[in-house]
Design a protein around this motif. Structure first.
Motif, mmCIF file in Angstrom:
data_model
loop_
_atom_site.group_PDB
_atom_site.id
_atom_site.type_symbol
_atom_site.label_atom_id
_atom_site.label_comp_id
_atom_site.label_asym_id
_atom_site.label_seq_id
_atom_site.Cartn_x
_atom_site.Cartn_y
_atom_site.Cartn_z
ATOM 1 N N PHE A 29 67.097 -100.413 -12.068
ATOM 2 C CA PHE A 29 66.923 -99.645 -10.831
ATOM 3 C C PHE A 29 67.861 -98.446 -10.836
ATOM 4 O O PHE A 29 69.040 -98.567 -11.158
ATOM 5 N N ASN A 30 67.294 -97.320 -10.478
ATOM 6 C CA ASN A 30 68.054 -96.087 -10.417
ATOM 7 C C ASN A 30 68.325 -95.808 -8.950
ATOM 8 O O ASN A 30 67.414 -95.551 -8.184
ATOM 9 N N THR A 75 72.563 -93.670 -3.214
ATOM 10 C CA THR A 75 72.399 -92.722 -2.115
ATOM 11 C C THR A 75 71.994 -93.494 -0.864
ATOM 12 O O THR A 75 71.593 -94.644 -0.947
ATOM 13 N N GLN A 77 69.454 -93.212 1.008
ATOM 14 C CA GLN A 77 68.045 -93.631 1.039
ATOM 15 C C GLN A 77 67.795 -94.810 0.115
ATOM 16 O O GLN A 77 66.975 -95.663 0.412
ATOM 17 N N ALA A 78 68.480 -94.825 -1.023
ATOM 18 C CA ALA A 78 68.216 -95.872 -2.000
ATOM 19 C C ALA A 78 68.921 -97.173 -1.627
ATOM 20 O O ALA A 78 68.592 -98.224 -2.145
ATOM 21 N N ARG A 81 66.782 -100.051 -0.362
ATOM 22 C CA ARG A 81 65.945 -100.546 -1.449
ATOM 23 C C ARG A 81 66.737 -101.419 -2.395
ATOM 24 O O ARG A 81 66.261 -102.445 -2.855
ATOM 25 N N ILE A 85 65.848 -105.176 -3.238
ATOM 26 C CA ILE A 85 65.565 -105.645 -4.599
ATOM 27 C C ILE A 85 66.501 -106.784 -4.963
ATOM 28 O O ILE A 85 66.084 -107.797 -5.510
ATOM 29 N N GLN B 17 61.084 -98.305 -6.632
ATOM 30 C CA GLN B 17 61.400 -98.940 -7.912
ATOM 31 C C GLN B 17 60.097 -99.382 -8.513
ATOM 32 O O GLN B 17 59.385 -100.182 -7.918
ATOM 33 N N LYS B 22 61.255 -94.237 -14.327
ATOM 34 C CA LYS B 22 62.639 -94.666 -14.446
ATOM 35 C C LYS B 22 63.452 -94.139 -13.278
ATOM 36 O O LYS B 22 64.636 -94.396 -13.168
ATOM 37 N N PRO B 24 63.701 -93.024 -8.942
ATOM 38 C CA PRO B 24 63.119 -93.401 -7.664
ATOM 39 C C PRO B 24 62.292 -92.291 -7.029
ATOM 40 O O PRO B 24 62.750 -91.183 -6.849
ATOM 41 N N ARG B 42 56.811 -89.189 -1.305
ATOM 42 C CA ARG B 42 58.047 -89.085 -0.545
ATOM 43 C C ARG B 42 59.186 -89.033 -1.552
ATOM 44 O O ARG B 42 59.379 -89.953 -2.346
ATOM 45 N N GLY B 44 63.412 -87.788 -2.355
ATOM 46 C CA GLY B 44 64.698 -87.781 -1.667
ATOM 47 C C GLY B 44 65.575 -88.986 -1.939
ATOM 48 O O GLY B 44 66.687 -89.055 -1.449
ATOM 49 N N TYR B 45 65.099 -89.940 -2.758
ATOM 50 C CA TYR B 45 65.936 -91.115 -3.004
ATOM 51 C C TYR B 45 67.165 -90.777 -3.828
ATOM 52 O O TYR B 45 68.154 -91.486 -3.778
ATOM 53 N N HIS B 47 68.764 -87.897 -3.641
ATOM 54 C CA HIS B 47 69.520 -86.780 -3.062
ATOM 55 C C HIS B 47 70.974 -87.193 -2.873
ATOM 56 O O HIS B 47 71.267 -88.137 -2.171
#
Ligand code: SF4
Lengths: 173, 402
Positions: A29-30, A75, A77-78, A81, A85, B17, B22, B24, B42, B44-45, B47
């Motif tokens: 996951f990035n 970040t 936003q991530a 997630r 996960i 994911q 690879k 987001p 969408r 922006g993940y 950013h």
């Protein structure tokens, strides 16, 4: 009766542990990295380095994975997630933070949109520093994690993992 | 299940994911059976707020921060930034440094194109090609490592020049690597042009006509595969490209096959160019001194990254920090084409169409807030945010008033 059950349980635990150590399935996951680490992870899976010879397989679904390879400074936003996960993965699960920014935020430390590292969001088991770490370093980190799990060292069971800090705190705040 | 229109129409969410990408990014495709009828993206993940962070670091620190805008084309960001700073300070890097910068930029293009070829072959289910191209890509990684000391994020630039020299021994290693890769690339070109299975996944898929590409503002190889003549190395040559011209690679078909062929033919062009520069490497210094404070002013720099045009705007206020930085990378311009072109295709073709633009999310995720010019009408002292419609009207008014 109880004793018999325990023996069965023990054998089963041993078996699953053996399988896990010999063939861990990893999920990648990035969480907002610069890509540098991600292409190096991919490079470890390709012929020159070939992580698959250690039984490691890249898996697509969190529900099938044992190890989460995570890059990036997380970040905002991530973040949700990443937690989701992590929670979708089955116990026992392991997290490997790859790259300087996954460890501490790296060059992005202090940016308004980053959480300064994976540790701030979910518990991490192994850290691989470097910006980006070389494929050899990634392999080394994964092998060290696997060695620490192998039955010769100690067995990791669900009970052991329960005293790890849970993600709930992170979710609540 | 009742056979209504609603039961057949279905939204497929992909990401952030997911195995194919690879990085987001989140996509939603509305499908009618197998055919995509609507697409939504969408971003922006990834950013991180680099533009803002750059304002709090000094000129030298920013060089290393900006290289990490994107790990695949890291050199081009350092290159653009140092070029902009040098132009602001009114100095020019020595010719040898300019040539070395171009060598590294072309090596980067080779590594990026090979990486892309592998990833998009993987999307097509052609893992053999993926593995082979990544194996061969290691040749370039070795060359880059030998030259700069790092495989990724090589920081070849310093303000005012480059960090290292290319010695004759290194030049020979590069030449040897390129000779090997040239043979391999010929083989890949053959595979991509003649493998029947692969052609079924690429020929006639995601066709973008020239006028579509121009309207959607496509950039780089994606645009060149639709016969749009857009390559800054040719149109507005910078650094050593002035002395070592490149040939623009174009194709008229505009489908995925064309995009593959354009990128692979660009590889040959890069091999040729690097060899040419190595044979005629200018003598001289590697860098010149740059003052710690950069004179006030504004500067725009545009360079051709592997994926298209990279745009840098820098505003200096005469101190040791910059006042404003704006980066625009090619993926954001090409993303429109993915959304448009997916419509009408099978869902299975969508990953290929997406991979066809060589997306790179880490560099395109940035936010823009546009404020009204009402000078702090809000209680918090900030001007109010402009909505999309207001912005559009504003642009129309401004355009008409010219
Ligand atoms: S550690 Fe370095 S290379 Fe890795 S993602 Fe972060 S900035 Fe990029």
């Amino acid at each position: 009766m109880d004793e018999k059950k325990n023996v069965v349980q023990e054998v089963m635990d041993g078996l699953t542990n053996w399988a896990r150590v010999n063939s861990p399935w990893v999920l990648h996951f990035n969480s907002g990295s610069c890509n540098g680490c991600d292409i190096e992870i991919l490079a470890t899976l390709t012929p020159r380095y070939d992580l698959e010879r250690l039984g490691v397989r890249l898996e697509a679904s969190p529900r099938h994975a044992d190890v989460l390879l995570c890059t990036g400074a997380v970040t905002r936003q991530a973040r949700e997630r990443l937690i989701r996960i992590y929670e979708q993965m089955h116990e026992p699960k392991f997290v490997v933070a790859i790259g300087s920014c996954a460890l501490s935020g790296g060059v992005f430390r202090g940016c308004y949109n980053v959480m300064n590292g994976i540790e701030e969001v979910i518990p991490v088991d192994a850290y691989i520093p470097g910006c980006p770490p070389r494929p050899e370093a990634i392999i080394d980190g994964v092998v060290k994690l696997l060695n620490s799990l192998s039955p010769a060292n100690h067995q990791i069971t669900v009970a052991d993992r329960n005293d790890k800090p849970s993600t709930e705190k992170a979710v609540e705040e | 299940m009742p056979d209504t229109a609603a039961s057949k129409r279905f939204t497929v969410p992909i990401g952030p994911q997911h195995p194919a990408l690879k990085e987001p990014g989140h996509f939603e495709f509305t499908v009618d059976g197998e055919i995509v009828t609507n697409a939504y993206v969408r971003l922006g993940y990834a950013h991180r707020g680099i533009e803002k962070a750059a304002e709090s670091r000094n000129w030298v620190q920013n060089l290393y921060l900006l290289e990490r805008v994107c790990g695949i084309c890291s050199h081009i960001h350092g290159f653009a930034y140092s070029l902009a700073v040098e132009r602001l300070a009114n100095i020019e890097a020595p010719p040898r440094a300019q040539a070395i910068r171009v060598i590294v930029a072309e090596l980067e293009r080779i590594h990026s194109h090979l990486l892309w070829m592998g990833v998009s072959a993987h999307e097509a289910g052609f893992d053999t090609l993926f593995m082979y191209s990544w194996r061969d890509r290691e040749t370039i990684m070795d060359v880059l490592e030998g030259l700069t000391g790092n495989r990724v994020n090589y920081s070849a630039n310093v303000l005012g020049g480059v960090k290292f020299d290319v010695t004759p021994t290194q030049a020979d290693i590069i030449r040897k690597g390129l000779t090997f890769l040239e043979e391999r690339t010929k083989h890949y070109l053959d595979v991509i042009m003649h493998d029947t299975m692969f052609l079924q996944r690429t020929r006639g898929i995601g066709v973008m006509t020239r006028s579509q590409a121009e309207v959607m503002g496509a950039l780089g190889p994606t645009a060149r595969a639709s016969n749009v003549q857009r390559d800054l190395r040719v149109e507005a040559p910078y650094a050593a490209y002035k002395d070592f011209p490149v040939q623009m690679v174009l194709d008229t078909r505009g489908d995925l096959e064309a995009r593959f062929e354009v990128r692979i033919n660009e590889l040959f062009e890069s091999y040729r160019l690097i060899n040419q520069i190595l044979d005629n490497l200018p003598e001289g210094e590697l860098n010149v001194r740059v003052p710690r404070r950069i004179p006030a002013g504004e500067m725009i720099v545009r360079l051709e990254a592997p994926r298209g045009e990279v745009f840098y705007f820098i505003k200096s206020n005469g101190t040791d920090k910059l006042e404003r930085l704006k980066v625009r990378t090619p993926t954001i311009c090409n993303m429109t084409s993915v959304v448009r072109l997916s419509v009408g295709h099978q869902l299975a073709d969508v990953p290929m169409i997406l991979a066809g633009i060589d997306p790179c999310f880490s560099c395109n995720d940035r936010t823009v807030q546009i404020r009204q010019a009402d000078g702090g009408a809000q209680p918090n002292g900030l001007s109010s945010l402009m909505s999309w419609e207001e912005l559009r009207q504003y642009a129309i008014r401004k355009y008409e008033a010219r």
